[in-house]
Design a protein around this motif. Structure first.
Motif, PDB file in Angstrom:
ATOM      1  N   TRP A 140       0.861  -1.179   0.000  1.00  0.00           N
ATOM      2  CA  TRP A 140       0.000   0.000   0.000  1.00  0.00           C
ATOM      3  C   TRP A 140       0.892   1.221   0.000  1.00  0.00           C
ATOM      4  CZ3 TRP A 140      -4.436   0.808  -1.793  1.00  0.00           C
ATOM      5  CH2 TRP A 140      -5.251   1.862  -1.394  1.00  0.00           C
ATOM      6  N   ASP A 141       0.753   2.139   0.936  1.00  0.00           N
ATOM      7  CA  ASP A 141       1.523   3.381   0.901  1.00  0.00           C
ATOM      8  C   ASP A 141       3.021   3.140   0.976  1.00  0.00           C
ATOM      9  OD1 ASP A 141      -0.901   4.548   0.792  1.00  0.00           O
ATOM     10  OD2 ASP A 141      -0.848   5.472   2.767  1.00  0.00           O
ATOM     11  N   GLU A 142       3.434   2.209   1.843  1.00  0.00           N
ATOM     12  CA  GLU A 142       4.862   1.966   2.020  1.00  0.00           C
ATOM     13  C   GLU A 142       5.525   1.560   0.703  1.00  0.00           C
ATOM     14  OE1 GLU A 142       7.688  -0.428   5.123  1.00  0.00           O
ATOM     15  OE2 GLU A 142       6.031  -1.562   4.243  1.00  0.00           O
ATOM     16  N   ALA A 143       4.961   0.574   0.029  1.00  0.00           N
ATOM     17  CA  ALA A 143       5.541   0.112  -1.233  1.00  0.00           C
ATOM     18  C   ALA A 143       5.497   1.209  -2.298  1.00  0.00           C
ATOM     19  CB  ALA A 143       4.797  -1.131  -1.725  1.00  0.00           C
ATOM     20  N   PRO A 190       7.449  15.640  -1.754  1.00  0.00           N
ATOM     21  CA  PRO A 190       8.321  14.452  -1.779  1.00  0.00           C
ATOM     22  C   PRO A 190       9.361  14.356  -0.672  1.00  0.00           C
ATOM     23  CG  PRO A 190       9.150  16.082  -3.319  1.00  0.00           C
ATOM     24  CD  PRO A 190       7.933  16.697  -2.669  1.00  0.00           C
ATOM     25  N   LEU A 191       9.148  14.996   0.479  1.00  0.00           N
ATOM     26  CA  LEU A 191      10.186  14.929   1.519  1.00  0.00           C
ATOM     27  C   LEU A 191      10.470  13.493   1.947  1.00  0.00           C
ATOM     28  CD1 LEU A 191      12.133  16.321   3.431  1.00  0.00           C
ATOM     29  CD2 LEU A 191      10.245  16.666   5.040  1.00  0.00           C
ATOM     30  N   SER A 192       9.416  12.679   2.112  1.00  0.00           N
ATOM     31  CA  SER A 192       9.639  11.287   2.517  1.00  0.00           C
ATOM     32  C   SER A 192      10.404  10.521   1.444  1.00  0.00           C
ATOM     33  CB  SER A 192       8.307  10.600   2.821  1.00  0.00           C
ATOM     34  OG  SER A 192       7.460  10.616   1.694  1.00  0.00           O
ATOM     35  N   GLU A 193      10.101  10.785   0.173  1.00  0.00           N
ATOM     36  CA  GLU A 193      10.848  10.130  -0.907  1.00  0.00           C
ATOM     37  C   GLU A 193      12.326  10.529  -0.899  1.00  0.00           C
ATOM     38  OE1 GLU A 193       7.811  11.228  -1.309  1.00  0.00           O
ATOM     39  OE2 GLU A 193       6.646   9.634  -2.283  1.00  0.00           O
ATOM     40  N   ASP A 238       6.442   4.788   5.613  1.00  0.00           N
ATOM     41  CA  ASP A 238       5.424   5.788   5.315  1.00  0.00           C
ATOM     42  C   ASP A 238       5.873   7.141   5.850  1.00  0.00           C
ATOM     43  OD1 ASP A 238       3.339   3.925   4.240  1.00  0.00           O
ATOM     44  OD2 ASP A 238       3.515   3.108   6.260  1.00  0.00           O
ATOM     45  N   ALA A 239       5.114   8.179   5.553  1.00  0.00           N
ATOM     46  CA  ALA A 239       5.493   9.534   5.961  1.00  0.00           C
ATOM     47  C   ALA A 239       5.035   9.886   7.362  1.00  0.00           C
ATOM     48  CB  ALA A 239       4.920  10.545   4.964  1.00  0.00           C
ATOM     49  N   ASP A 240       4.312   8.999   8.032  1.00  0.00           N
ATOM     50  CA  ASP A 240       3.679   9.360   9.302  1.00  0.00           C
ATOM     51  C   ASP A 240       4.679   9.604  10.425  1.00  0.00           C
ATOM     52  OD1 ASP A 240       0.549   8.870   8.857  1.00  0.00           O
ATOM     53  OD2 ASP A 240       1.673   7.363   7.765  1.00  0.00           O
ATOM     54  N   ALA A 246       6.038  16.778   4.268  1.00  0.00           N
ATOM     55  CA  ALA A 246       5.926  15.343   4.549  1.00  0.00           C
ATOM     56  C   ALA A 246       4.504  14.821   4.349  1.00  0.00           C
ATOM     57  CB  ALA A 246       6.391  15.043   5.968  1.00  0.00           C
ATOM     58  N   LYS A 247       3.491  15.525   4.887  1.00  0.00           N
ATOM     59  CA  LYS A 247       2.115  15.000   4.897  1.00  0.00           C
ATOM     60  C   LYS A 247       1.074  15.978   4.367  1.00  0.00           C
ATOM     61  CE  LYS A 247       0.323  11.804   6.810  1.00  0.00           C
ATOM     62  NZ  LYS A 247      -0.265  10.534   6.292  1.00  0.00           N
TER      63      LYS A 247
END
Length: 361
Positions: free
Chosen positions: A45-48, A80-83, A151-153, A190-191
């Motif tokens: 899901w979000d992680e992948a 895209p900060l998490s990326e 994930d970004a959480d 991030a979110k």
């Protein structure tokens, strides 16, 4: 004489034990965040999706536009900060689960560290120890969509907690308000719209503490620059890539549609998040937190003068706001997901520690 030696020995142990407990607490926090971080399978899901987008951005040499199947992604409508941090993890550990998840684990470890250190400076070692173990007891922080997943959480929780701590410190030095505004900007990267909880927290803190009436023009401007500059740099770069399309989708789907209608079957009533809290906090820990909070608040009201400004201009009030704002906002939204309110757990740990401090006094 023996009695004096005995008393001295007891006193020494009383000084050593809190430090030993803190070391043990940080070891536990590190285990919860990092131990076999790459063991579980990737969530499809979000992680992948974050992992694939980061991989494609790295391969393309494209740091601004997040992609899916090497095309601009207009489904994941977040900056895209998490990326970027996943890409850093890939460069350090390779293209694997550890590289994908490492930034989330680091974010959660830093969040626990910040909470414990702030409470230590503010209230003392015993209260910091209470905060650290309360934090570690919130298992939801370490599993679904959080510390042990890419994930970004977890990153958002770090910035949310940083904003809460900055606002607490701003009670004694207004310059910390700029730090809270800066946390809002990075949380947006991030979110996205979830960072609105930080914006509302800053505004309500300034209102209830009376800071709005005392602020000067340059302070308003510095708050605005702190809140908008990092996000503005990314927004300008994104606009240069594909104009207004991404921003239009962000507003229409990720903000308006999520708040006004149920998307992808994620529904729930007005009490949805209260049930989430009850289900995901160990009942013994929850009972302990409630007892400490009530007892501490009663003791605080007993010894304080009943003046409104003293109630509002306190760390207890700010952490209470940090707990209630996400609960209210996300309860009003039509689309509901359990991890939307994970940001309140660190504030809950600090709030309980402040109440515990009042009780000890």
């Amino acid at each position: 004489p023996p009695p004096i030696v005995k008393f001295s020995s007891v006193k020494k142990w009383k000084q050593i034990l809190p430090y030993a407990g803190l070391i043990l607490g940080f070891l536990l926090l590190g285990l919860l965040c990092f131990y076999h971080l790459d063991y579980a399978a990737l969530n499809d899901w979000d992680e992948a999706r974050h992992g694939v987008s980061a991989y494609e951005m790295l391969r393309n040499g494209e740091p601004i536009v997040s992609t899916w199947e090497y095309q601009p992604d207009y489904w994941n409508l977040k900056p895209p900060l998490s990326e970027w941090l996943i890409i850093l993890g890939y460069k350090i550990f390779g293209f694997n689960a550890l590289g994908l998840r490492f930034y989330s684990a680091c974010s959660m470890f830093l969040t626990g560290l910040l909470c414990a250190c702030f409470v230590w400076r503010h209230s003392g070692k015993n209260e910091a120890l209470f905060t650290l173990f309360a934090f570690c007891s919130f298992g939801h922080l370490f599993f679904s969509h959080c510390a042990r997943h890419g994930d970004a959480d977890a990153l958002y929780i770090l910035f949310y907690t940083g904003a809460v701590i900055c606002l607490c410190k701003s009670l004694h030095n207004f310059r910390w308000t700029y730090g809270a505004c800066l946390c809002f900007s990075f949380a947006f990267l991030a979110k996205s719209w979830h960072s609105g909880t930080i914006a509302l927290l800053v505004l309500l803190t300034l209102f209830f503490t009376g800071a709005f009436r005392q602020m000067k023009l340059h302070q308003y401007l510095l708050c605005a620059v702190s809140a908008l500059f990092p996000t503005g740099l990314w927004a300008a770069a994104r606009f240069a890539k594909d104009g207004t399309r991404f921003f239009t989708e962000m507003v229409s789907y990720d903000l308006l549609s999520r708040t006004s209608q149920t998307l992808e079957g994620h529904s729930g009533g007005i009490g949805f998040y209260v049930r989430v809290l009850i289900q995901n906090i160990d009942h013994g820990v929850l009972l302990l937190l409630i007892v400490v909070i009530i007892a501490g608040l009663l003791q605080w009201f007993r010894i304080q003068h009943p003046r409104v400004n003293e109630i509002f201009a306190s760390e207890l009030f700010i952490t209470a706001l940090a707990i209630t704002i996400p609960l209210i906002l996300f309860s009003l939204a039509k689309t509901k997901l359990g991890w939307y309110i994970l940001c309140i757990y660190p504030a809950l740990a600090m709030f309980s520690a402040f109440a515990f401090h009042k009780l000890l006094k």
